[in-house]
Design a protein around this motif. Structure first.
Motif, PDB file in Angstrom:
ATOM      1  N   LEU A 187       0.843  -1.194   0.000  1.00 59.08           N
ATOM      2  CA  LEU A 187       0.000   0.000   0.000  1.00 59.08           C
ATOM      3  C   LEU A 187       0.881   1.247   0.000  1.00 59.08           C
ATOM      4  O   LEU A 187       2.015   1.218   0.475  1.00 59.08           O
ATOM      5  N   GLN A 188       0.324   2.326  -0.479  1.00 60.77           N
ATOM      6  CA  GLN A 188       1.017   3.615  -0.485  1.00 60.77           C
ATOM      7  C   GLN A 188       0.558   4.425   0.723  1.00 60.77           C
ATOM      8  O   GLN A 188      -0.640   4.495   1.004  1.00 60.77           O
ATOM      9  N   VAL A 189       1.508   5.028   1.426  1.00 61.81           N
ATOM     10  CA  VAL A 189       1.176   5.921   2.540  1.00 61.81           C
ATOM     11  C   VAL A 189       0.865   7.290   1.937  1.00 61.81           C
ATOM     12  O   VAL A 189       1.651   7.826   1.152  1.00 61.81           O
ATOM     13  N   LEU A 190      -0.292   7.852   2.305  1.00 57.69           N
ATOM     14  CA  LEU A 190      -0.731   9.100   1.686  1.00 57.69           C
ATOM     15  C   LEU A 190      -0.098  10.347   2.294  1.00 57.69           C
ATOM     16  O   LEU A 190       0.189  11.305   1.591  1.00 57.69           O
ATOM     17  N   TRP A 191       0.036  10.357   3.619  1.00 57.02           N
ATOM     18  CA  TRP A 191       0.589  11.515   4.318  1.00 57.02           C
ATOM     19  C   TRP A 191       1.595  11.032   5.338  1.00 57.02           C
ATOM     20  O   TRP A 191       1.506   9.899   5.815  1.00 57.02           O
ATOM     21  N   CYS A 217      -2.073   6.764   7.281  1.00 60.57           N
ATOM     22  CA  CYS A 217      -3.169   6.595   6.328  1.00 60.57           C
ATOM     23  C   CYS A 217      -2.661   5.989   5.033  1.00 60.57           C
ATOM     24  O   CYS A 217      -1.682   6.468   4.456  1.00 60.57           O
ATOM     25  N   PHE A 218      -3.345   4.947   4.587  1.00 59.63           N
ATOM     26  CA  PHE A 218      -2.963   4.217   3.385  1.00 59.63           C
ATOM     27  C   PHE A 218      -3.998   4.425   2.285  1.00 59.63           C
ATOM     28  O   PHE A 218      -5.198   4.431   2.553  1.00 59.63           O
ATOM     29  N   GLN A 219      -3.518   4.543   1.055  1.00 54.89           N
ATOM     30  CA  GLN A 219      -4.417   4.534  -0.086  1.00 54.89           C
ATOM     31  C   GLN A 219      -5.024   3.135  -0.157  1.00 54.89           C
ATOM     32  O   GLN A 219      -4.322   2.138  -0.023  1.00 54.89           O
ATOM     33  N   THR A 220      -6.316   3.061  -0.355  1.00 57.07           N
ATOM     34  CA  THR A 220      -6.972   1.752  -0.349  1.00 57.07           C
ATOM     35  C   THR A 220      -7.034   1.151  -1.750  1.00 57.07           C
ATOM     36  O   THR A 220      -6.803   1.820  -2.746  1.00 57.07           O
ATOM     37  N   TYR A 272     -11.900  10.502  -2.384  1.00 62.30           N
ATOM     38  CA  TYR A 272     -10.816   9.535  -2.218  1.00 62.30           C
ATOM     39  C   TYR A 272     -10.968   8.815  -0.883  1.00 62.30           C
ATOM     40  O   TYR A 272     -11.196   9.439   0.148  1.00 62.30           O
ATOM     41  N   THR A 273     -10.816   7.500  -0.904  1.00 65.22           N
ATOM     42  CA  THR A 273     -10.950   6.706   0.315  1.00 65.22           C
ATOM     43  C   THR A 273      -9.583   6.240   0.780  1.00 65.22           C
ATOM     44  O   THR A 273      -8.753   5.841  -0.023  1.00 65.22           O
ATOM     45  N   HIS A 274      -9.366   6.325   2.093  1.00 65.66           N
ATOM     46  CA  HIS A 274      -8.124   5.825   2.669  1.00 65.66           C
ATOM     47  C   HIS A 274      -8.423   5.059   3.954  1.00 65.66           C
ATOM     48  O   HIS A 274      -9.487   5.202   4.548  1.00 65.66           O
ATOM     49  N   LEU A 275      -7.469   4.229   4.336  1.00 66.88           N
ATOM     50  CA  LEU A 275      -7.557   3.425   5.560  1.00 66.88           C
ATOM     51  C   LEU A 275      -6.688   4.071   6.618  1.00 66.88           C
ATOM     52  O   LEU A 275      -5.513   4.357   6.376  1.00 66.88           O
ATOM     53  N   ARG A 276      -7.258   4.301   7.788  1.00 70.81           N
ATOM     54  CA  ARG A 276      -6.502   4.915   8.869  1.00 70.81           C
ATOM     55  C   ARG A 276      -6.222   3.881   9.953  1.00 70.81           C
ATOM     56  O   ARG A 276      -7.115   3.176  10.413  1.00 70.81           O
ATOM     57  N   ALA A 277      -4.950   3.798  10.333  1.00 72.35           N
ATOM     58  CA  ALA A 277      -4.516   2.906  11.409  1.00 72.35           C
ATOM     59  C   ALA A 277      -3.621   3.705  12.349  1.00 72.35           C
ATOM     60  O   ALA A 277      -3.286   4.856  12.075  1.00 72.35           O
ATOM     61  N   LYS A 278      -3.236   3.102  13.437  1.00 72.05           N
ATOM     62  CA  LYS A 278      -2.310   3.708  14.392  1.00 72.05           C
ATOM     63  C   LYS A 278      -0.954   3.031  14.261  1.00 72.05           C
ATOM     64  O   LYS A 278      -0.837   1.903  13.798  1.00 72.05           O
ATOM     65  N   MET A 279       0.074   3.751  14.709  1.00 69.47           N
ATOM     66  CA  MET A 279       1.437   3.229  14.693  1.00 69.47           C
ATOM     67  C   MET A 279       2.185   3.847  15.872  1.00 69.47           C
ATOM     68  O   MET A 279       2.062   5.045  16.114  1.00 69.47           O
ATOM     69  N   ASN A 280       2.933   3.024  16.594  1.00 69.82           N
ATOM     70  CA  ASN A 280       3.786   3.515  17.667  1.00 69.82           C
ATOM     71  C   ASN A 280       5.186   3.704  17.109  1.00 69.82           C
ATOM     72  O   ASN A 280       5.782   2.767  16.576  1.00 69.82           O
ATOM     73  N   LEU A 281       5.706   4.919  17.247  1.00 64.79           N
ATOM     74  CA  LEU A 281       7.042   5.216  16.736  1.00 64.79           C
ATOM     75  C   LEU A 281       8.138   4.765  17.686  1.00 64.79           C
ATOM     76  O   LEU A 281       9.285   4.645  17.301  1.00 64.79           O
ATOM     77  N   ASP A 298      10.672   9.762   5.199  1.00 62.56           N
ATOM     78  CA  ASP A 298       9.468  10.159   4.474  1.00 62.56           C
ATOM     79  C   ASP A 298       8.709   8.906   4.057  1.00 62.56           C
ATOM     80  O   ASP A 298       9.090   8.210   3.117  1.00 62.56           O
ATOM     81  N   TRP A 299       7.627   8.616   4.774  1.00 63.77           N
ATOM     82  CA  TRP A 299       6.829   7.420   4.496  1.00 63.77           C
ATOM     83  C   TRP A 299       6.105   7.514   3.156  1.00 63.77           C
ATOM     84  O   TRP A 299       5.746   6.502   2.564  1.00 63.77           O
ATOM     85  N   THR A 300       5.881   8.724   2.655  1.00 61.36           N
ATOM     86  CA  THR A 300       5.072   8.896   1.440  1.00 61.36           C
ATOM     87  C   THR A 300       5.800   8.478   0.165  1.00 61.36           C
ATOM     88  O   THR A 300       5.165   8.351  -0.883  1.00 61.36           O
TER      89      THR A 300
END
Length: 190
Positions: free
Chosen positions: A42-46, A62-65, A116-125, A148-150
């Motif tokens: 998946l592509q990370v949007l932001w 947030c991932f592009q779905t 545009y639809t995206h999937l939102r998840a959490k991540m611990n850095l 840069d995750w994008t």
């Protein structure tokens, strides 16, 4: 091809209340708490971030779905809603109509004003044992988090831990615990 969910193996646990008042419901799959979902590349949007807190270590990603991702999440969320509607007293702590339960539900799929639809998840850095582990796609060895995750293609391992509960809404707890990362080479624009 994305694996299908065997709903007969899913079970919501009992409502849990933390010392500070946070509420959640664990999700069990085949008798084990949490299950990992591998949605593919998946592509990370932001760039991952927390709302109004640049120093936060728990951030949203947030991932592009894809249609497969959307179908998977829709099916899982539909199952969750059916379970909670059948017994809102047990899961949310008070009696509610099915329409009210549905109105309270917050989907992990977000759609922008432009459609545009995206999937939102959490991540611990990090730091610590709960930090998302990042792996290099070529070597399959641990690597630092991308700056840069994008510009990366990410194959996330998303833990579906259960449901978060607030007074007026609830939704799935999705947390990226591992990421297989392929970083694109940056080309000079000149």
């Amino acid at each position: 091809m994305m694996p299908s969910i065997e709903f007969s193996k899913l079970k919501l646990g009992e409502l849990q209340v933390q010392a500070k008042g946070a509420k959640h419901i664990p999700l069990f799959y085949n008798g084990e708490q949490q299950f990992k979902w591998h949605p593919g590349a998946l592509q990370v949007l932001w760039q991952p971030k927390a709302f109004n807190d640049p120093t936060a270590t728990r951030v949203s990603i947030c991932f592009q779905t894809t249609p497969e991702v959307e179908n998977y999440i829709h099916a899982l969320e539909s199952w969750v809603l059916d379970q909670v509607k059948a017994n809102p007293q047990m899961y949310l702590g008070h009696a509610l109509t099915p329409d009210k339960v549905e109105a309270m539900f917050t989907s992990a799929l977000k759609t922008s004003e432009k459609g545009y639809t995206h999937l939102r998840a959490k991540m611990n850095l990090g730091p610590g044992k709960m930090a998302c582990k990042v792996w290099d796609a070529e070597t399959r060895k641990p690597r630092p988090h991308p700056e840069d995750w994008t510009i990366c293609q990410v194959c996330p391992a998303i833990s579906i831990r259960g449901l978060w509960i607030m007074s007026k809404d609830f939704g799935l707890i999705l947390e990226m615990q591992d990421a297989l990362v392929s970083e694109a080479a940056q080309l000079c624009p000149f």
